[in-house]
Structures are given as C-alpha cells and as structure tokens.
Design an enzyme around this catalytic site. Structure first.
Site, PDB file in Angstrom:
ATOM      1  N   ARG A  54       0.807  -1.226   0.000  1.00 16.20           N
ATOM      2  CA  ARG A  54       0.000   0.000   0.000  1.00 16.20           C
ATOM      3  C   ARG A  54       0.843   1.280   0.000  1.00 16.20           C
ATOM      4  O   ARG A  54       0.607   2.187  -0.792  1.00 16.20           O
ATOM      5  CB  ARG A  54      -0.943   0.028   1.211  1.00 16.20           C
ATOM      6  CG  ARG A  54      -2.240  -0.689   0.970  1.00 16.20           C
ATOM      7  CD  ARG A  54      -2.718  -1.341   2.220  1.00 16.20           C
ATOM      8  NE  ARG A  54      -1.817  -2.408   2.586  1.00 16.20           N
ATOM      9  CZ  ARG A  54      -1.934  -3.666   2.177  1.00 16.20           C
ATOM     10  NH1 ARG A  54      -2.939  -4.012   1.418  1.00 16.20           N
ATOM     11  NH2 ARG A  54      -1.063  -4.590   2.521  1.00 16.20           N
ATOM     12  N   THR A  55       1.807   1.355   0.899  1.00 12.25           N
ATOM     13  CA  THR A  55       2.505   2.640   1.029  1.00 12.25           C
ATOM     14  C   THR A  55       3.240   2.969  -0.261  1.00 12.25           C
ATOM     15  O   THR A  55       3.112   4.069  -0.810  1.00 12.25           O
ATOM     16  CB  THR A  55       3.480   2.599   2.226  1.00 12.25           C
ATOM     17  OG1 THR A  55       2.742   2.209   3.372  1.00 12.25           O
ATOM     18  CG2 THR A  55       4.111   3.962   2.473  1.00 12.25           C
ATOM     19  N   LYS A  83      26.353  -3.441  -3.730  1.00 12.23           N
ATOM     20  CA  LYS A  83      27.816  -3.354  -3.892  1.00 12.23           C
ATOM     21  C   LYS A  83      28.465  -2.714  -2.676  1.00 12.23           C
ATOM     22  O   LYS A  83      29.668  -2.455  -2.681  1.00 12.23           O
ATOM     23  CB  LYS A  83      28.151  -2.510  -5.129  1.00 12.23           C
ATOM     24  CG  LYS A  83      27.570  -3.027  -6.417  1.00 12.23           C
ATOM     25  CD  LYS A  83      27.934  -2.056  -7.553  1.00 12.23           C
ATOM     26  CE  LYS A  83      27.221  -2.407  -8.836  1.00 12.23           C
ATOM     27  NZ  LYS A  83      27.357  -1.342  -9.831  1.00 12.23           N
ATOM     28  N   ARG A 104      11.472   3.999   2.955  1.00 12.41           N
ATOM     29  CA  ARG A 104      11.143   3.059   4.041  1.00 12.41           C
ATOM     30  C   ARG A 104      12.389   2.241   4.339  1.00 12.41           C
ATOM     31  O   ARG A 104      13.068   1.788   3.413  1.00 12.41           O
ATOM     32  CB  ARG A 104       9.996   2.138   3.622  1.00 12.41           C
ATOM     33  CG  ARG A 104       9.823   0.964   4.565  1.00 12.41           C
ATOM     34  CD  ARG A 104       8.597   0.153   4.267  1.00 12.41           C
ATOM     35  NE  ARG A 104       7.393   0.877   4.640  1.00 12.41           N
ATOM     36  CZ  ARG A 104       6.173   0.325   4.622  1.00 12.41           C
ATOM     37  NH1 ARG A 104       6.015  -0.932   4.251  1.00 12.41           N
ATOM     38  NH2 ARG A 104       5.115   1.035   4.979  1.00 12.41           N
ATOM     39  N   HIS A 132       5.441   6.050  11.328  1.00 12.55           N
ATOM     40  CA  HIS A 132       4.885   5.902   9.975  1.00 12.55           C
ATOM     41  C   HIS A 132       3.882   7.036   9.746  1.00 12.55           C
ATOM     42  O   HIS A 132       2.667   6.825   9.722  1.00 12.55           O
ATOM     43  CB  HIS A 132       4.208   4.529   9.870  1.00 12.55           C
ATOM     44  CG  HIS A 132       3.865   4.089   8.481  1.00 12.55           C
ATOM     45  ND1 HIS A 132       3.869   4.942   7.385  1.00 12.55           N
ATOM     46  CD2 HIS A 132       3.502   2.871   8.005  1.00 12.55           C
ATOM     47  CE1 HIS A 132       3.517   4.256   6.315  1.00 12.55           C
ATOM     48  NE2 HIS A 132       3.288   2.997   6.658  1.00 12.55           N
TER      49      HIS A 132
HETATM   50  C1  NCD Z   1       2.088  -1.087   7.950  1.00 14.58           C
HETATM   51  C2  NCD Z   1       3.582  -0.867   8.022  1.00 14.58           C
HETATM   52  O1  NCD Z   1       4.309  -1.125   7.070  1.00 14.58           O
HETATM   53  O2  NCD Z   1       3.997  -0.411   9.082  1.00 14.58           O
HETATM   54  N1  NCD Z   1       1.554  -1.182   6.684  1.00 14.58           N
HETATM   55  C3  NCD Z   1       1.336  -0.069   5.941  1.00 14.58           C
HETATM   56  O3  NCD Z   1       2.216   0.713   5.697  1.00 14.58           O
HETATM   57  N2  NCD Z   1       0.084   0.147   5.508  1.00 14.58           N
HETATM   58  C4  NCD Z   1       1.570  -2.083   8.892  1.00 14.58           C
HETATM   59  C5  NCD Z   1       2.200  -3.438   8.989  1.00 14.58           C
HETATM   60  O4  NCD Z   1       3.131  -3.781   8.286  1.00 14.58           O
HETATM   61  O5  NCD Z   1       1.709  -4.202   9.818  1.00 14.58           O
END
Ligand code: NCD
Length: 356
Positions: A54-55, A83, A104, A132
């Site tokens: 999703r993100t 590398k 991320r 997040h």
């Molecule tokens: C979450 C995350 O990556 O922290 N998912 C997200 O970004 N929608 C939740 C999770 O991984 O449980």
C-alpha cells in the site's frame, strides 16, 4: 542546516498543516481531474528497503495521478547498495535526480539520517518499529470522512502496540485533538512503549488498557486492528506466543456499536476473520484508498510550500553519550553523529527516540 520540508514525524508539521493536507485530500478525491497535471515535470523517488504494497504503490499512484514521474527501487539488492554503497551516498545521488524522495527502512531513525544529507524533501514511509506518519495522515483522513470528526472519539487499538509504527504515529496525532479516549487491547509484552505512554499522559489523553476485544468493543467508536510484527521479534518462539491472541470475528462484533468503524493499516494476517470484510463497519480497504488521496495532497503541499522546517538535529554530539538501540541507524551507518536532546535529565536519541 538545509531547510527542506521533510516529513519524518508528523510533529514536524503543525496540526493546522495536517488539517490542510486532509482537507486538500478530500477536495482531490472529489475533483481528481483538476489535479491531473499538477505535478507535470516533477519526479518522485521511492526507496523501499522493506516490503510494502500500500505505502509504496499508493505513493506511486498518487504521483502518477498528479502527472509526475517515478523512479526508485523496492529491493535494494538491485541497486548499488548490493555493492556496499552507504545510505548517505545513495541518498545524495537519488535526491539529485528527484524533487521528492519517499523512503522506508528496517532501521529506526534511518529516514531522518537520510534527510540530513538529501538535496530534496524526504518523506518517512516507515522506519523500523518507530514511526509511519503518512499512514497516520491516511488514518486521519479516514476518520474525517467516515466519522466527520477527529475529536470525541473512543478509539480502540489492538495488537502489537510495541512494534507497530502505525500505532506510534497515530496515538501521537490523536492526542493533539480534543476529548479523544484511547483503549489499548494488547498483551503485557506488546504494550505501547513507555515514552509514548508518558507523552499521552502529559497531553491529558484518557487512556485505558483492556485485556480482550470482547471487553473493549461495546464502548468503541473506532477499532484499529494491527498485525503482530513478526519481523521485529527476536525469536520465532517469542512470535509464536503472541500471534493469534487477538482475533476479530463476527461473533465478537455482535456487542459493538452499529456506527463502529473497523480500520487496519494492512497487511492483515489472521487478526481479522475474512467474514468481517462483508460487514459495513469494515473500512480497511476504503482506508487504503483514502491513503492515495492523502499522499496526493501531501506531495502537492510538500512541493509547493516552504513550511520552514525545524532543524533535524538539535542536540549535536551530546557529551560522548551513545544510543544503545541496536536497531537505530546511528549504530549501523558509519559517519553519523550520535545526537541527543535532554528533557528533565533524560537523554533522547534524536534518530530513534531511545531514552538513556
Ligand atoms: C504497515 C507498516 O508497514 O507499518 N503497513 C502499511 O504501511 N500500511 C503495517 C504493517 O506492516 O503491519
């Protein structure tokens, strides 16, 4: 110190700015055609060192719908990181190609460390078990659209409150709006970190711990389910003891309010039975859709406005103190300066918020 509009923690922006983003997201959702070319000629880089559906995709879809372009990776093994390239060099290079960078990483504090040297605004799309913020923008938009308010809500948060970064960003944000109650449904092992409990107490947010979904459900306006974060556990045994403790099904939902809304940042594992998906109160897939509009609004605002960022680090090299968190970026990347801020005699790492 550079002054880009980084978003590392939602606290980097004011509540008025969060409200502005949510309002713009709602306007875009209702009139998407107006914004179709708003980012023509702009490039967003998405650097994902950890899995994501999703993100990452909602950020990419958001930029494409605004008419911009995307570059990036979702597997660092296909980039020069394989590398041996370090975070600083990757950040320096990619940010020179892009107008905005979304990152991320599995280590806490990494996105802030990247922002220290980036040449474009940086967005935290999740740093280890820490924060997040853009999931929280998604959650705030969902509450605004579905409950018509961000105040006077009893919000139950269930599952892994210790390692769930979505939970950490969400409780911080909710505590900034009036009259909300937080009900925590978790095991003693997976409760909210102490520093967040303390912040909530200081903000005057009413919090209570409830051991089961059955006990919590009748009172709730919102139930925020979360996955047990398997990848953050030190052993498989420790995970096995915690998984499947909280599972939502239709039988449990019988005692819930008719206007309850059930949210989940997703991905789900077993904590919500599939049968719940057909209940009109189950809004987690709609929530994922709101996330794309929230990110469209965020991109537009970050690229358009000079929001006068606070400096990323305030403490400097704090008298030889070192962060003890093995999952903090400062202990994993060469060349970063340990940096602490002091409040009431407690030193807080400025990357991961570990207290010493
Ligand atoms: C979450 C995350 O990556 O922290 N998912 C997200 O970004 N929608 C939740 C999770 O991984 O449980």
């Amino acid at each position: 110190m550079k002054k880009y509009n980084h978003l590392i923690d939602l606290g980097d922006y004011s509540v008025e700015q969060w409200n502005e983003i949510i309002q713009l997201a709602s306007t875009i959702m209702k009139n998407p055609h107006i914004y179709e070319g708003a980012c023509t000629g702009k490039i967003m880089a998405t650097l994902f060192y950890e899995p994501s559906t999703r993100t990452q995709m909602s950020f990419q879809a958001a930029m494409l719908r605004l008419g911009g372009g995307i570059i990036g990776f979702d597997n660092p093994e296909t980039s020069s990181i394989a590398k041996g390239e370090n975070l600083k060099d990757t950040t320096k290079t990619v940010s020179a190609y892009s107008d905005i960078m979304v990152m991320r990483h599995y280590l806490e504090g990494t996105v802030k460390a990247a922002a220290l040297t980036a040449d474009c605004p940086v967005v935290n799309a999740g740093d280890g078990g820490h924060l997040h913020p853009t999931q929280t923008l998604t959650d705030l938009m969902t509450l605004t659209e579905e409950k018509k308010r961000l105040t006077d809500l009893n919000i139950g948060i269930c599952g892994d409150l210790k390692n769930g970064r979505t939970v950490h960003s969400l409780v911080r944000a909710i505590s900034k709006y009036d009259n909300n109650k937080l009900t925590f449904i978790s095991t003693p092992e997976l409760g909210l970190p102490d520093y967040l409990k303390k912040e909530l107490t200081e903000s005057g947010t009413i919090c209570k711990d409830v051991p089961s979904l059955e006990e919590a459900l009748p009172e709730l306006d919102v139930l925020y389910m979360t996955r047990i974060q398997k990848e953050r556990f030190i052993s498989d045994e420790a995970y096995e003891q915690q998984k499947d403790v909280f599972m939502l099904n239709m039988a449990k939902l019988k005692s819930a309010k008719d206007d309850l809304i059930i949210l989940h940042p997703l991905p789900r594992v077993d904590e919500i039975a599939n049968e719940v998906d057909d209940d009109p109160r189950a809004l987690y897939f709609k929530q994922a859709n709101y996330g794309m509009y929230a990110r469209m609004a965020l991109i537009l605002i970050m690229l358009d406005y000079d929001m006068k960022m606070k400096p990323l680090l305030n403490g400097g090299n704090s008298k030889g103190l070192e962060c003890k968190n093995p999952r903090c970026i400062v202990n994993n990347e060469h060349g970063l300066v340990h940096s602490f801020v002091e409040t009431n005699g407690v030193h807080v790492c400025e990357y991961c918020e570990e207290r010493i």
